[in-house]
Design an enzyme around this catalytic site. Structure first.
Site, PDB file in Angstrom:
ATOM      1  N   LYS B  79       0.826  -1.196   0.000  1.00 13.84           N
ATOM      2  CA  LYS B  79       0.000   0.000   0.000  1.00 13.84           C
ATOM      3  C   LYS B  79       0.872   1.263   0.000  1.00 13.84           C
ATOM      4  O   LYS B  79       0.592   2.214  -0.733  1.00 13.84           O
ATOM      5  CB  LYS B  79      -0.910   0.000   1.222  1.00 13.84           C
ATOM      6  CG  LYS B  79      -2.296   0.498   0.932  1.00 13.84           C
ATOM      7  CD  LYS B  79      -3.326   0.094   1.948  1.00 13.84           C
ATOM      8  CE  LYS B  79      -2.968  -0.098   3.371  1.00 13.84           C
ATOM      9  NZ  LYS B  79      -1.789  -0.190   4.044  1.00 13.84           N
ATOM     10  N   THR B  81       3.984   1.470  -1.074  1.00 16.95           N
ATOM     11  CA  THR B  81       4.618   1.505  -2.389  1.00 16.95           C
ATOM     12  C   THR B  81       3.660   2.075  -3.432  1.00 16.95           C
ATOM     13  O   THR B  81       4.044   2.894  -4.279  1.00 16.95           O
ATOM     14  CB  THR B  81       5.051   0.078  -2.789  1.00 16.95           C
ATOM     15  OG1 THR B  81       5.769  -0.489  -1.701  1.00 16.95           O
ATOM     16  CG2 THR B  81       5.928   0.086  -4.012  1.00 16.95           C
ATOM     17  N   ARG B 102       1.466   7.498   7.211  1.00 13.96           N
ATOM     18  CA  ARG B 102       1.636   7.426   8.667  1.00 13.96           C
ATOM     19  C   ARG B 102       3.110   7.257   9.034  1.00 13.96           C
ATOM     20  O   ARG B 102       3.896   6.712   8.279  1.00 13.96           O
ATOM     21  CB  ARG B 102       0.845   6.242   9.223  1.00 13.96           C
ATOM     22  CG  ARG B 102      -0.659   6.468   9.202  1.00 13.96           C
ATOM     23  CD  ARG B 102      -1.403   5.261   9.729  1.00 13.96           C
ATOM     24  NE  ARG B 102      -1.177   4.091   8.897  1.00 13.96           N
ATOM     25  CZ  ARG B 102      -1.403   2.847   9.268  1.00 13.96           C
ATOM     26  NH1 ARG B 102      -1.855   2.592  10.478  1.00 13.96           N
ATOM     27  NH2 ARG B 102      -1.185   1.852   8.450  1.00 13.96           N
ATOM     28  N   LYS B 113      10.411  -5.320  10.023  1.00  9.29           N
ATOM     29  CA  LYS B 113      10.350  -4.626   8.756  1.00  9.29           C
ATOM     30  C   LYS B 113      11.662  -4.019   8.286  1.00  9.29           C
ATOM     31  O   LYS B 113      11.932  -3.963   7.105  1.00  9.29           O
ATOM     32  CB  LYS B 113       9.319  -3.499   8.869  1.00  9.29           C
ATOM     33  CG  LYS B 113       7.896  -3.970   8.677  1.00  9.29           C
ATOM     34  CD  LYS B 113       6.990  -2.765   8.504  1.00  9.29           C
ATOM     35  CE  LYS B 113       5.599  -3.173   8.056  1.00  9.29           C
ATOM     36  NZ  LYS B 113       4.692  -2.029   7.999  1.00  9.29           N
ATOM     37  N   ALA B 294      -4.515   0.554  13.012  1.00 10.53           N
ATOM     38  CA  ALA B 294      -5.805   0.474  12.340  1.00 10.53           C
ATOM     39  C   ALA B 294      -6.723  -0.537  12.999  1.00 10.53           C
ATOM     40  O   ALA B 294      -7.930  -0.487  12.829  1.00 10.53           O
ATOM     41  CB  ALA B 294      -5.618   0.105  10.879  1.00 10.53           C
ATOM     42  N   PHE B 322      -4.207  -1.003   6.477  1.00 10.89           N
ATOM     43  CA  PHE B 322      -4.798  -2.325   6.277  1.00 10.89           C
ATOM     44  C   PHE B 322      -5.832  -2.398   5.135  1.00 10.89           C
ATOM     45  O   PHE B 322      -5.827  -1.564   4.242  1.00 10.89           O
ATOM     46  CB  PHE B 322      -5.396  -2.842   7.587  1.00 10.89           C
ATOM     47  CG  PHE B 322      -4.373  -3.026   8.681  1.00 10.89           C
ATOM     48  CD1 PHE B 322      -3.106  -3.504   8.408  1.00 10.89           C
ATOM     49  CD2 PHE B 322      -4.673  -2.720   9.996  1.00 10.89           C
ATOM     50  CE1 PHE B 322      -2.164  -3.689   9.413  1.00 10.89           C
ATOM     51  CE2 PHE B 322      -3.735  -2.901  11.001  1.00 10.89           C
ATOM     52  CZ  PHE B 322      -2.497  -3.378  10.712  1.00 10.89           C
ATOM     53  N   PHE B 410       4.162  -7.975  -9.375  1.00 12.32           N
ATOM     54  CA  PHE B 410       5.375  -8.713  -9.014  1.00 12.32           C
ATOM     55  C   PHE B 410       5.894  -9.359 -10.296  1.00 12.32           C
ATOM     56  O   PHE B 410       5.109  -9.645 -11.205  1.00 12.32           O
ATOM     57  CB  PHE B 410       5.042  -9.808  -7.990  1.00 12.32           C
ATOM     58  CG  PHE B 410       4.807  -9.286  -6.605  1.00 12.32           C
ATOM     59  CD1 PHE B 410       3.849  -8.321  -6.366  1.00 12.32           C
ATOM     60  CD2 PHE B 410       5.543  -9.758  -5.531  1.00 12.32           C
ATOM     61  CE1 PHE B 410       3.623  -7.828  -5.085  1.00 12.32           C
ATOM     62  CE2 PHE B 410       5.326  -9.282  -4.255  1.00 12.32           C
ATOM     63  CZ  PHE B 410       4.374  -8.325  -4.032  1.00 12.32           C
ATOM     64  N   TRP B 438       7.519  -0.167  -8.152  1.00 18.19           N
ATOM     65  CA  TRP B 438       8.710  -0.700  -7.479  1.00 18.19           C
ATOM     66  C   TRP B 438       9.867  -0.779  -8.479  1.00 18.19           C
ATOM     67  O   TRP B 438      10.975  -0.337  -8.199  1.00 18.19           O
ATOM     68  CB  TRP B 438       8.407  -2.094  -6.908  1.00 18.19           C
ATOM     69  CG  TRP B 438       9.546  -2.674  -6.126  1.00 18.19           C
ATOM     70  CD1 TRP B 438       9.831  -2.472  -4.811  1.00 18.19           C
ATOM     71  CD2 TRP B 438      10.583  -3.536  -6.622  1.00 18.19           C
ATOM     72  NE1 TRP B 438      10.971  -3.140  -4.458  1.00 18.19           N
ATOM     73  CE2 TRP B 438      11.456  -3.810  -5.540  1.00 18.19           C
ATOM     74  CE3 TRP B 438      10.859  -4.108  -7.872  1.00 18.19           C
ATOM     75  CZ2 TRP B 438      12.578  -4.625  -5.671  1.00 18.19           C
ATOM     76  CZ3 TRP B 438      11.981  -4.917  -8.006  1.00 18.19           C
ATOM     77  CH2 TRP B 438      12.829  -5.175  -6.913  1.00 18.19           C
TER      78      TRP B 438
END
Lengths: 586, 586
Positions: B79, B81, B102, B113, B294, B322, B410, B438
């Site tokens: 999201k 990205t 955020r 992460k 969230a 989310f 992807f 990406w």
């Protein structure tokens, strides 16, 4: 100028002075710094230590002036005010001057003090930022410190839940930490007495490892001590990796490196290596860097700030925590030894009020009105208290540095009282100056500035109290006798066994000796005022800080987590929602 | 440009892009801001909200674009990205574009992460600052939050130690807090499972009040929820003063105002009201402001940032946490209702991987290799999973907003798979775009940008799911049926009693309904994938957040303190001591 300090609150003076405060760009020009050496953070800025020290490395150092004090009352005797006033006085004499003070803790700010930015016309601005976390160094330190505790407790959980083979598949070896020998505590930057002793890890297998733990105030963190004494980033990284978090069941130290967390801790600290630049109300530069406690740690602002301050300024003023027995002794034998820097002058701040207390005056209690003895002339109490000042003068003399006594003036002080202090100080070979920086800023501190300039012209025959190779117990003996005036040291059996082991370990030869003692007395007992005679210093433990490379002999009982009182300062703090201005900080 | 994301790690792309990143001064010129509206903080800056909103208050708002997602795998579906890519794509089309995301929590950053700044050519810079506390908002929030806990426990101690007369002499009334009904917990911004449940206040009369307590992660703090939803500083101050910390022994709420700590809390937060400005690697502006979870809170970046973003930009992109059942539903019925702002478009991010999981593919577990089904073409699994996407499209349609499906590509996705998703999305009346941000940055996101621009030209017939005056239980019923696809709600007896009491209280009429539910399923059970049928939503409790003005019906079990794994990201983070650069964040 100066502002009417008798009519204006500190925040009102700050608000006026901040209108004319140099911007980061103006500081850059004023201090002849390069563009990328000044990093703006809102109304203040950070100075890029690595860049500045590299560019100025061949410049000759300025004069190095330390500010210390007599044994204070619990109210403090205005060391920060004196430091700021001296900057302003030297500024009035058109000297290229700057300084460094410690960052205040949010604990006292929210509890008792309100702000620790000095006061009256000897105030640091912007005052709100100074009081509310500044550029975030203490927050970064809390994150670095607490991340080590997260790593420790999570590791203990995983080792309890997984077999050796399972650990090995995760590329982990069993550290086998002894839960009864966890040395590190959590930190928070408030007076949170309710977190002094906790049980954590309550719950199931995935809810952490159950153990007793503590929260201490951030200023007592070993990382804060480290920040104050490192010479550069490499030194910081190395010391962060040597912090002992616990011992394993065979008695071996478990460090932050064993927990594979030291690099990430350093990442959280990587912005804190740079001192923050503030301003006096008369616009002399003053850095703020590190805030280690003086009772348990070195109690000084950072070596890093002093290193660049001495390159940038002809006169660099730095402040030591608490009285000369604690603050100056550590400045002298630890900070200067680690930095290799040689001071020119030490200023010993004294107040008539504190000297009367040492002469037998009534107890001084924060929040309660002062007794009449302190508000009216009382030459006999004063004279009985003066030996405390003379004792600290003698201590400074032992370092081969010239002391300058600064009488931090109160409007209740009489001419006869001031003359008496001056006479005794001069008889003891010290210069003495009356200083009215609170009332009159730099104009009020000219006598002090002149005395300091004059003292800076004298030869310095700087010598340490003890050589580096002296064993621990001998060092403590010398400090106790020569600095505290004790007749000797009484080692508790356990402390003596520990001392012998530590003395026998060659890896500890270069560890600094960092006394843990109250600042409210020359002795270990805060109730004993003046210059107590015929007493012996009891040492009941020795703490080992392997990151900072400190051995800390512990005398008396020292709390690392103060308590929030029933009338805390936060009750009076608020925000003006129309302007965003913080109110009630004074 | 673009960078070779197949060969370069994120930190390498960031390092290159940061060389050309706009300085605070350049941002000021680029965004037509006034000098004092941009406040530099090192390499980033804060935007002065009060000044900007005042100056631009009469300007017409730009287009308001929300980015949400289908029900994600535990890996997330890109999201951030997509948000960053959309900014870059709109930038390539020479639109005046900006956005807001955020602030990431230090917990996941240090644990799993590494960074949450997006990835590849859709990355936010400077990446290190983003990952390591940015301009200190979360630290300020921790201080504000924990100061309330300090005030609470200290007050309980003083009330236990002092008589009514002694309290009264300190100008304190007895709050008589019930130690079994303390509602507030401490916060820390790491995954500290060992602090989930603690006993505090162990020791003597002066060591705090002994009670059980908790530490939650900072993102779950009510103050974080408040920061996300306030319209201005006045609103922030008011809500901070209404936070319920506990109940007294007669059942009355005890608030931060009762503890006289709300003003000081607001003082700690006074800098956090201003959003921080970052950059995409292609140099579009992106604000970072607030980071509420969230599952328990609103899960959006702030209303404040959206308010100034819509004034500054023709296209303002904002991200919801989310999946659309949680993130979009709260954006729609809570954030937009509180802000009064009307969205133009919602982007529903989808991946072939997640759709296959919803079609019955094997479990997706962070840290373990993906099963073959996800790496090779599998049209039947994909087709079975597509209803999850269609469900979320239908949800967005119910708000009267046009959905744009973004297939976050992807390199293992096949043409047939992509065509299938596109066909179904378009049949459901949504626009659909394949996006390769990406790999290719803005160039890769042109199809998405064009679809969004096109959708922005359509009429919006924005309507809430339920009117403000609808009672709590009816609201939950509608959300469960219309957004989650449940057949109804099953109220636990205790929750129903509570609901009736809350519905009867007219003071709670304007409280938002803030569902507490997992994001990993449309239901309360994270194991149930796809679009489950024939199920009922169990509600077992209702939390009351009187500061945020939220009523939170709780479904399933939600942990407010994640755990640190046995292979945390902090193991790989370090600092280059020669340059100060943080390494290992990716």
């Amino acid at each position: 100028m100066p502002y009417d300090a008798t009519m204006m609150a500190d925040w009102q003076i700050a608000e006026e002075a901040e209108k004319y405060m140099p911007t980061p760009e103006q500081w850059r020009d004023k201090l002849y710094l390069e563009k990328d050496e000044v990093i703006p953070y809102g109304r203040v800025c950070k100075l890029d230590f690595l860049k500045i020290i590299d560019r100025l490395k061949n410049r000759r150092d300025g004069k190095y002036i330390e500010v210390t004090a007599i044994t204070p009352t619990p109210l403090g005797e205005g060391k920060t005010t004196t430091t700021v006033g001296l900057l302003e006085g030297l500024g009035k004499r058109r000297k290229n001057v700057g300084g460094c003070v410690r960052q205040p803790s949010g604990g006292p700010t929210m509890n008792i003090k309100g702000t620790a930015a000095g006061g009256g016309n000897a105030l640091l601005i912007p005052m709100t930022e100074f009081s509310m976390g500044l550029t975030g160094d203490i927050n970064d330190l809390m994150n670095a410190h607490n991340l080590a505790m997260v790593a420790l407790n999570a590791r203990m959980q995983h080792e309890a839940n997984y077999s050796d083979a399972e650990l090995s598949s995760r590329n982990l070896r069993r550290l086998d930490i002894d839960p009864k020998r966890v040395e590190m505590s959590w930190v928070i930057d408030f007076c949170a007495q309710g977190l002094r002793n906790i049980i954590m890890g309550i719950g199931g297998k995935m809810d952490g490892f159950m153990m007793s733990s503590k929260f201490n105030i951030a200023g007592s963190s070993e990382i804060m001590a480290i920040l104050a004494i490192v010479r550069d980033l490499r030194d910081l990284r190395e010391r962060l990796g040597n912090i002992i978090v616990a011992y394993d069941r065979r008695g071996n130290a478990v460090t932050t490196t064993d927990l594979e967390v030291a690099g990430a801790m350093c990442a959280w600290m990587s912005n804190s290596i740079n001192p923050t630049l503030m301003s006096t109300v008369e616009h002399q530069p003053c850095m703020v860097h590190a805030g280690p406690f003086a009772n348990i740690a070195v109690g000084q602002s950072s070596i890093i700030a002093d290193r660049i301050g001495l390159k940038m300024f002809d006169y660099h003023v730095t402040e030591s925590g608490f009285g000369a027995d604690i603050g100056f002794e550590k400045f002298w034998n630890v900070k200067c030894r680690l930095s290799g820097l040689i001071p020119s002058v030490s200023v010993v701040t004294a107040t008539i009020r504190a000297l009367k207390m040492h002469g037998g005056g009534p107890q001084v209690v924060p929040g309660r009105p002062l007794a009449e003895e302190y508000r009216k002339e009382n030459l006999s109490l004063l004279e009985k208290g003066i030996p405390n000042l003379l004792h600290h003068i003698a201590t400074v003399n032992k370092a081969g540095i010239k002391p300058v006594v600064c009488i931090n003036a109160f409007d209740t002080d009489t001419k006869e009282e001031i003359d008496m202090v001056r006479r005794y100080a001069e008889q003891a070979g010290a210069r003495c100056a009356l200083s009215r920086q609170w009332l009159a800023g730099g104009e009020g501190a000219l006598e002090l500035a002149d005395a300091v300039i004059d003292a800076c012209n004298e030869e310095v025959d700087f010598k340490f109290l003890y050589p580096q190779e002296m064993p621990l117990r001998q060092r403590v003996e010398i400090i106790a006798r020569e600095v505290y005036g004790a007749e000797g040291v009484d080692w508790a059996a356990e402390a003596e066994i520990k001392a012998k082991l530590l003395e026998a370990d060659p890896a500890l030869n270069d560890y600094a000796t960092m006394m843990v003692k109250t600042h409210l007395s020359l002795t270990h007992d805060p109730e004993l005022k003046g210059v107590p005679k015929g007493w012996v210093l009891p040492v009941h433990d020795i703490l080992v800080f392997a990151g900072a490379r400190f051995l800390c002999p512990v005398t008396g009982s020292i709390s690392l987590m103060p308590g929030t009182s029933s009338n805390p300062a936060f009750r009076r703090i608020d925000v003006d929602v129309n302007t965003g201005k913080v109110t009630g900080l004074f």
